[in-house]
Design a protein around this motif. Structure first.
Motif, PDB file in Angstrom:
ATOM      1  N   ARG A  40       0.826  -1.202   0.000  1.00 53.11           N
ATOM      2  CA  ARG A  40       0.000   0.000   0.000  1.00 53.11           C
ATOM      3  C   ARG A  40       0.863   1.256   0.000  1.00 53.11           C
ATOM      4  NH1 ARG A  40      -5.239  -0.356   0.247  1.00 53.11           N
ATOM      5  NH2 ARG A  40      -6.251  -2.169   1.143  1.00 53.11           N
ATOM      6  N   ARG A  43       0.502   4.331  -2.350  1.00 57.64           N
ATOM      7  CA  ARG A  43      -0.766   5.065  -2.479  1.00 57.64           C
ATOM      8  C   ARG A  43      -0.701   6.450  -1.838  1.00 57.64           C
ATOM      9  NH1 ARG A  43      -5.810   1.445  -3.145  1.00 57.64           N
ATOM     10  NH2 ARG A  43      -4.835  -0.193  -4.359  1.00 57.64           N
TER      11      ARG A  43
ATOM     12  N   ASP C 165     -10.920  -0.097   7.286  1.00 62.88           N
ATOM     13  CA  ASP C 165     -10.490  -1.475   7.092  1.00 62.88           C
ATOM     14  C   ASP C 165     -11.596  -2.289   6.444  1.00 62.88           C
ATOM     15  OD1 ASP C 165      -8.024  -0.983   8.089  1.00 62.88           O
ATOM     16  OD2 ASP C 165      -8.490  -1.643  10.138  1.00 62.88           O
ATOM     17  N   ARG C 168     -11.789  -1.614   2.871  1.00 66.08           N
ATOM     18  CA  ARG C 168     -10.655  -2.181   2.148  1.00 66.08           C
ATOM     19  C   ARG C 168     -10.858  -3.664   1.914  1.00 66.08           C
ATOM     20  NH1 ARG C 168      -6.194   0.976   5.308  1.00 66.08           N
ATOM     21  NH2 ARG C 168      -6.091   2.851   4.034  1.00 66.08           N
ATOM     22  N   GLU C 174      -8.655   3.507  -2.485  1.00 68.23           N
ATOM     23  CA  GLU C 174      -8.562   4.568  -1.480  1.00 68.23           C
ATOM     24  C   GLU C 174      -9.443   5.778  -1.829  1.00 68.23           C
ATOM     25  OE1 GLU C 174      -7.133   4.067   1.321  1.00 68.23           O
ATOM     26  OE2 GLU C 174      -6.190   2.177   0.794  1.00 68.23           O
ATOM     27  N   ILE C 177     -12.938   4.967  -1.008  1.00 64.09           N
ATOM     28  CA  ILE C 177     -13.158   5.036   0.444  1.00 64.09           C
ATOM     29  C   ILE C 177     -13.317   6.493   0.865  1.00 64.09           C
ATOM     30  CG2 ILE C 177     -12.086   4.650   2.690  1.00 64.09           C
ATOM     31  CD1 ILE C 177     -10.671   2.229   1.479  1.00 64.09           C
TER      32      ILE C 177
END
Lengths: 322, 433, 273
Positions: A40, A43, C165, C168, C174, C177
């Motif tokens: 991740r 990102r 979470d 995800r 992202e 979200i």
């Protein structure tokens, strides 16, 4: 630019994280410690990239340009000329800049305590939950939203010595006219008054938030122990307001250092340089006299000074609290 | 997520694309040439410019002019300079103050006009002979077409003067102070002075001194500007001391309020006189038709005798190097100073075109007949001085404004104030080298 | 201890405060409806109501066009500052990456440098892009806002991690979200940041003065400043005050519309401006 940033970063990160209010400290640890998954990792930088690209162009480039200017003389119209440390030497010997710094200091000395006392006073009143609370909160915030241009046009009239409304009222009440913007002794206090009037609404709300976050049982406990109102306020309210106090002090310091439009319009820096603020002096050097190199030097020195003052203040206010 | 990121990019790209505020005509374009012409913000001047631009555009379908007002006062400085730095200057501007022209020349921002067709004959026919060589720059070229000058004179309220028993406008400092003695009063008996001899914006802003210190200094010094022809400082310190002393007396005795009056105090009869230009007459005729006023030369020190000189607020026309059509811009500039345009300027704005023989022009006889006060400005126009075109002009004037402030507040004697101004100017010049 | 008298006194003090903060505006509004000569009179009420000051303002300057320009510019700046500010704040608050702390410090540092220092270089840059007399010149330099990032980051920090979470695990990206899950939970912070950016953008004067020369592209505060300070009002007080009032009205109206939410969120979360 990159070299000095880490120190700024860590100190200021703490400064602001706490300055931003009590929720910062109370944030659940889980939120900060997001799962550490290597895949991740890209990102974050990717999402932040547009902002920092923009920052590089519209902040980084001008800042580097300003740093280059520090070592040059540039009048805008003819090519730049290398002067080495000449601008710095001039800064050290510049009485008027010293005067502008003193004036800014005087302004902050009046402005910050006044701001805090007035804001605390009204925040306490609003916290009593009396009828019309919402209305009053809205009214107190009104000057904050209005443009500085409007406020200065307005106060040029209200504070006029001979026919201004404020002096008319004072005379009608049997008082004397006050030389608001025209006496060297009164001009800076008058400008501090205008600036406080314009900005205090924001700080009222900040303190109010702090007051409303203080748990009622603490007050009840103090009452049970027979503490006087003053003692309660001193020992319960004030310490718990500390994070907000930090915010208010830091914000009104940064705001106070940027004092410009009020003296620019109302007094032109006079009388006798009594309202010449740091930014007004820099503005004059840059745009009235076209000393772009010297103005950039003054501006960066000024930015450093703000940084130092804010850091010192934080130390002091926090030491006070413990 | 990728889609959203693309959207963000698209938004920034479309923003970047919408920069077509003013389409720049390319030389190859088939449409007419479009000239951008900057004019003053002043409503009367804008009206004048609108009439002429409409007339020109109707007669010249191949050269269309677009007028844009530039801000006046405190904000004009950074706007003009920023434009020169960025090369975003218009094709021509009719509001060039000689004090900034020097910067434009050094930046190569303006076109020399002396080589333009018909320049010499236009200058010879139009510019008053007394002033002909005042527009030549240090390099021997001419970058400005002299357009107008507004001499600063003393306006006075004839009724207030009569009521106070002041028979004729004061000529000397003592006469002025004596008149001030009679006029300054508390008219409603509340213990506060509410009528003064005059009033000024007392903020220490350098260009405000063009309406008090500078015209009186030019009068007292017989027309000696702050710098000599080679650009060296040449202040007549005796004259400056006289002027500081004069104003110090007036302020310390309360004949002038040590504050900035709001609104037009002269129109409201709160002050009896003012140092100002002809635009005030235009404004008063429209906004205070009952007011009886007239103009007189600015006062001079006692015992002074000689040519009455005053400050003239010159505004000239310049063609900028950024233009792609210097010839067309020059043709339009000539159109702006035609006899008809000059007459229109005088009539609509009551400002004084820099034209020789204005008073003998039969087409203007009626105008001067009905506006006798304008005659005074037209008579004074050849006897004016502008500002020196030197690089540190504003800074020197700022030093003068600061020292003047110390004098009127009584913080320094006139002699000390003049000396400290000299001190400051020396520091400024040291920094400049 | 909590008697009636102190409450009355407190109420009186609140009213007195309201008078101090609101009366100047009331005075100004009344002054714009007075004949010029009465403006400095003690009586705030006009002897005769007149719209002369407003007539003069509208006759002299095209305020309607300037209003539209300001709406477009401020709308774009506010929207972009919130969108990009959220994305940045989310990265700073909810994602771990190397250099994150330094990045945040850098944003704080940008707030300390006086805008005046950057003004000329920024101007030459914008001219280099060919953005004078355009919305781009007014919007792009200000489409990222550090204060908005600070406010939003602070709010995002306080959201429970479980929420994120869970999303995800469902496979949401992202940005999804952020805009689908975090935004709906962040309305007060968005309103606060939005209003602060809106006020700052609406009231900006110096920058438009530099980059816009074409009257059709001028913003409202720019036009009002030119009018009131730059000579258009010709030292008449009524029109100056009228122009100032017209400039204040839209921002006051926007504030009034969002006031409840704004003041509420500011007062309960203690976010800074």
């Amino acid at each position: 630019m990159p070299a000095e940033l880490p120190t700024v970063d860590s100190a200021e990160r703490v400064a602001y994280a706490e300055a931003l209010g009590p929720t910062a400290g109370a944030a659940p640890p889980a939120s900060v410690a997001a799962p550490r998954r290597a895949k991740r990792d890209w990102r974050g930088p990717l999402l932040a990239a547009p902002y920092f690209l923009h920052l590089a162009v519209f902040f980084g480039y001008p800042l580097v340009f300003a740093l280059v200017l520090v070592f040059h003389r540039w009048d805008l119209v003819t090519p730049m000329e290398w002067v080495g440390l000449g601008n710095l030497g001039r800064l050290v010997a510049d009485d008027l800049f010293a005067r502008a710094m003193l004036n800014t200091g005087l302004f902050l000395l009046i402005h910050i305590p006044l701001q805090i006392v007035v804001a605390l006073f009204f925040a306490e009143l609003l916290n009593k939950r009396m009828p019309g609370q919402g209305f009053f909160r809205a009214i107190y915030f009104l000057p904050v939203v209005v443009s500085g241009v409007v406020v200065t046009i307005l106060f040029a009239q209200l504070f006029a010595f001979d026919s201004g409304y404020v002096n008319r009222v004072l005379v009608a009440l049997g008082g004397e006219r006050v030389p608001w913007l025209v006496s060297p002794a009164w001009a800076m206090p008058a400008i501090a008054l205008v600036a406080t009037w314009k900005n205090v609404g924001l700080y009222v709300l900040l303190f109010l938030a702090g007051l409303q976050n203080i748990p009622a049982p603490l007050y009840e406990a103090a009452e049970v122990e027979g503490a006087s109102r003053w003692q309660t306020w001193r020992l319960v309210t004030l310490p718990l307001l500390n994070p907000h106090m930090v915010t208010v002090v830091v914000l009104s310091t940064i705001g106070g250092f940027s004092l410009f439009v009020e003296p620019y319009v109302l007094t032109g820096g006079g009388p006798l340089n009594s309202t010449l603020s740091g930014l007004l002096y820099i503005y004059n050097q840059a745009f009235t006299f076209n000393h772009m190199g010297y103005a950039a030097t003054l501006g960066l020195a000024f930015a450093l000074l703000i940084l130092v003052v804010v850091l010192v203040q934080r130390r002091v206010v926090e030491a006070e609290a413990t | 997520m990728r889609r959203a990121a693309l959207l963000l990019l698209a938004v920034s790209a479309s923003l970047a694309a919408c920069d077509d505020g003013t389409p720049e005509p390319s030389p190859e374009a088939s449409g007419p040439i479009v000239l951008t012409y900057w004019t003053s913000q002043n409503p009367q001047e804008r009206a004048w410019a609108d009439v002429l631009v409409a007339e020109w555009n109707a007669a010249h379908p191949d050269v269309q002019v677009e007028a844009q007002p530039i801000p006046a006062g405190q904000s004009s400085e950074e706007v003009l300079l920023a434009a020169v730095v960025a090369g975003t200057t218009p094709d021509l501007c009719s509001n060039i103050w000689p004090g900034v022209l020097n910067d434009f020349i050094r930046a190569g921002g303006v076109v020399a006009l002396d080589g333009m067709p018909g320049f010499d004959s236009l200058m010879a026919a139009r510019t008053p002979p007394e002033l002909a060589d005042r527009f030549v720059s240090a390099d021997g070229r001419v970058y400005q077409l002299p357009w107008k000058t507004n001499p600063i004179l003393m306006i006075y309220n004839a009724d207030l003067f009569e009521e106070a028993g002041v028979a004729r406008p004061p000529r000397t400092y003592s006469e002025y102070v004596a008149a001030a003695e009679r006029i300054t009063a508390d008219t409603d008996g509340d213990g506060q002075t509410d009528r003064w001899m005059s009033a000024r914006d007392i903020r220490p802003i350098w260009w405000q001194r063009y309406f008090d210190v500078y015209p009186l200094y030019l009068a007292a010094s017989g027309g000696q500007t702050f710098f000599d022809a080679s650009g060296d400082l040449a202040i007549d310190e005796d004259a400056l001391r006289e002027v500081y002393g004069f104003f110090q007396t007036l302020y310390q005795r309360g004949h002038l309020p040590l504050s900035t009056l709001q609104g037009n105090a002269f129109a409201q009869r709160r002050i009896a006189s003012e140092f100002t230009g002809p635009w005030t007459a235009a404004w008063l005729v429209e906004n205070a038709p009952d007011l009886r006023f007239d103009f007189a030369p600015v006062p001079v020190p006692d015992g002074f005798d000689g040519e009455p000189v005053t400050y003239g607020d010159y505004k000239n026309i310049a063609v900028f190097s950024s233009t792609e059509h210097p010839e067309a811009a020059w043709a339009f500039a000539r159109f702006l100073v035609s006899p008809e345009a000059d007459r229109l300027l005088l009539e609509t704005t009551r400002q004084i075109p820099l034209r020789a023989g204005l008073l003998d022009d039969p087409a203007l006889a009626d105008f001067f007949e009905t506006n006798p006060s304008m005659r005074r400005f037209a008579e004074q126009a050849p006897h004016t001085r502008g500002v020196d075109a030197v690089p540190s002009l504003t800074e020197v004037l700022d030093a003068v404004a600061q020292s003047y402030e110390r004098a009127i507040y009584g913080a320094e004697t006139p002699a000390e104030a003049v000396a400290s101004a000299g001190e400051r100017i020396r520091v400024i010049q040291e920094w400049a080298h | 201890m909590r008697g009636r008298l102190p409450r009355l006194l407190a109420q009186a003090a609140l009213v007195a405060g309201a008078v101090v903060f609101a009366y100047p505006f009331v005075w100004m509004a009344l002054a714009t409806l007075k004949p010029e000569a009465e403006i400095s009179a003690l009586n705030p009420l006009p002897s005769r109501w007149t719209a002369e000051s407003y007539r003069l303002v509208f006759e002299t300057i095209p305020l309607d066009r300037a209003f539209l320009n300001s709406v477009v510019v401020t709308g774009l700046v506010t929207t972009l500052a919130l969108v990009f500010g959220s994305v940045t704040a989310y990265a700073l608050a909810r994602l771990r990456w190397r250099g994150r702390e330094a990045a945040f410090g850098l944003i704080l540092f940008t707030m300390m440098v006086p805008f005046l220092v950057l003004l000329i270089p920024l101007y030459t840059l914008v001219v280099g892009f060919g953005w004078t007399d355009s919305y781009a010149g007014l919007v792009v330099p200000f489409m990222m806002n550090a204060t908005a990032v600070l406010i939003l980051r602070q709010h995002f920090l306080s959201l429970p991690q479980g929420l994120i979470d869970a999303a995800r695990i469902d496979g949401a990206g992202e940005l999804r979200i952020l805009f689908r899950i975090v935004w709906p939970l962040s309305v007060p912070a968005l309103v606060t940041a939005g209003i602060i950016v809106f006020i700052g953008s609406w009231n900006e004067v110096l920058w438009p003065l530099l980059v816009v020369r074409d009257e059709a592209m001028m913003t409202m505060p720019q036009m009002v400043t030119l009018f009131a300070v730059g000579g258009g009002a010709e030292s008449r007080l009524g029109p100056q005050l009228a122009a100032a009032l017209l400039l204040a009205l839209p921002v006051v109206a926007a504030y009034a519309a969002f006031q409840r939410r704004f003041v509420e969120s500011l007062a309960t979360t203690g976010l800074k401006g």
